[in-house]
Motif scaffolding. Structure first.
Motif, mmCIF file in Angstrom:
data_model
loop_
_atom_site.group_PDB
_atom_site.id
_atom_site.type_symbol
_atom_site.label_atom_id
_atom_site.label_comp_id
_atom_site.label_asym_id
_atom_site.label_seq_id
_atom_site.Cartn_x
_atom_site.Cartn_y
_atom_site.Cartn_z
ATOM 1 N N GLU A 267 2.258 15.071 -7.826
ATOM 2 C CA GLU A 267 3.207 16.102 -8.127
ATOM 3 C C GLU A 267 3.336 16.621 -9.502
ATOM 4 O O GLU A 267 3.348 17.696 -9.845
ATOM 5 N N TYR B 10 0.855 -1.201 0.099
ATOM 6 C CA TYR B 10 0.035 -0.019 -0.219
ATOM 7 C C TYR B 10 0.753 1.141 0.066
ATOM 8 O O TYR B 10 0.664 2.158 -0.504
ATOM 9 N N ASP C 176 3.251 5.967 -2.518
ATOM 10 C CA ASP C 176 4.400 6.709 -2.856
ATOM 11 C C ASP C 176 4.168 6.993 -4.610
ATOM 12 O O ASP C 176 4.501 8.090 -5.013
ATOM 13 N N THR C 177 3.799 6.146 -5.307
ATOM 14 C CA THR C 177 3.612 6.347 -6.883
ATOM 15 C C THR C 177 2.663 7.394 -7.120
ATOM 16 O O THR C 177 2.658 8.150 -7.938
ATOM 17 N N LEU C 178 1.609 7.170 -6.500
ATOM 18 C CA LEU C 178 0.540 8.054 -6.547
ATOM 19 C C LEU C 178 0.801 9.444 -6.296
ATOM 20 O O LEU C 178 0.344 10.501 -6.938
ATOM 21 N N LYS C 179 1.538 9.826 -5.107
ATOM 22 C CA LYS C 179 2.275 11.179 -4.746
ATOM 23 C C LYS C 179 2.793 11.653 -5.948
ATOM 24 O O LYS C 179 2.813 12.822 -6.089
ATOM 25 N N SER C 180 3.581 10.713 -6.364
ATOM 26 C CA SER C 180 4.561 11.339 -7.663
ATOM 27 C C SER C 180 3.696 11.679 -8.583
ATOM 28 O O SER C 180 3.825 12.791 -9.389
ATOM 29 N N GLN C 181 2.653 11.001 -9.035
ATOM 30 C CA GLN C 181 1.618 11.544 -10.240
ATOM 31 C C GLN C 181 1.034 12.899 -9.598
ATOM 32 O O GLN C 181 0.854 13.679 -10.719
ATOM 33 N N ALA D 18 3.887 1.746 -0.874
ATOM 34 C CA ALA D 18 4.729 1.736 -2.171
ATOM 35 C C ALA D 18 3.561 2.527 -3.338
ATOM 36 O O ALA D 18 3.906 3.444 -4.202
ATOM 37 N N VAL D 19 2.424 2.055 -3.474
ATOM 38 C CA VAL D 19 1.354 2.499 -4.176
ATOM 39 C C VAL D 19 0.991 3.873 -3.963
ATOM 40 O O VAL D 19 0.941 4.799 -4.802
#
Length: 163
Positions: free
Chosen positions: A59, A47, A52-57, A49-50
């Motif tokens: 940004e 969860y 973190d990926t969504l936070k990058s998206q 990791a996902v």
């Protein structure tokens, strides 16, 4: 693969059974507990990791939002400049209306209210005073033990911190 919800439910059931387990089954209980906790921890890491990926998206989308807003503003400025040049051309040639095959261009007065400029101090009769709720004063009174039927303090919420 178990869901986080089912792992949480399994863990809750296992903890509920803990007091009633026979001493010889203690090791079995601990092994089962460790397995459920390990699976849950792996799921939590997934969860995170996902997230973190969504936070990058998010940004990236924020950056795109700024870029597109700047581009929009540039196009709006271009339109404004072109209209100003067209207006200046018509005013220079004393033309208030030009009709072409595709468009009609006309110089018109702006609508709505006449612009107002204020210089100097305005008398109190012309100042609008609107009441504003003093939330800090209300909060302080409630924290000091006062009670009101029209206001109360809520419970502070919780959030998940991922480090």
């Amino acid at each position: 693969m178990d869901t986080l919800y089912s792992l949480t439910d399994d863990l809750r059931q296992l903890i509920d059974l803990a007091p009633s387990i026979d001493p010889e089954d203690a090791q079995c209980f601990l092994d089962t507990l460790e397995g459920v906790l390990g699976a849950r921890d792996d799921k939590l890491d997934g969860y995170a990791a996902v997230i973190d990926t969504l936070k990058s998206q998010v940004e990236l989308l924020d950056h795109e939002e700024v870029r597109i807003a700047n581009r929009k503003k540039a196009v709006e400025n271009r339109i404004k400049l072109m209209k100003e040049r067209m207006l200046e051309s018509m005013q220079t040639t004393n033309q208030t209306k030009i009709q072409t095959d595709l468009h009609t261009f006309a110089i018109q007065k702006n609508g709505s209210k006449v612009p107002l400029t204020i210089t100097g101090t305005v008398p109190d009769d012309f100042i609008k005073m609107e009441p504003k709720t003093d939330t800090e004063k209300i909060r302080t009174a409630l924290e000091n033990g006062e009670t009101f039927d029209w206001a109360h303090l809520e419970e502070r919420g919780v959030h998940l911190a991922i480090r």
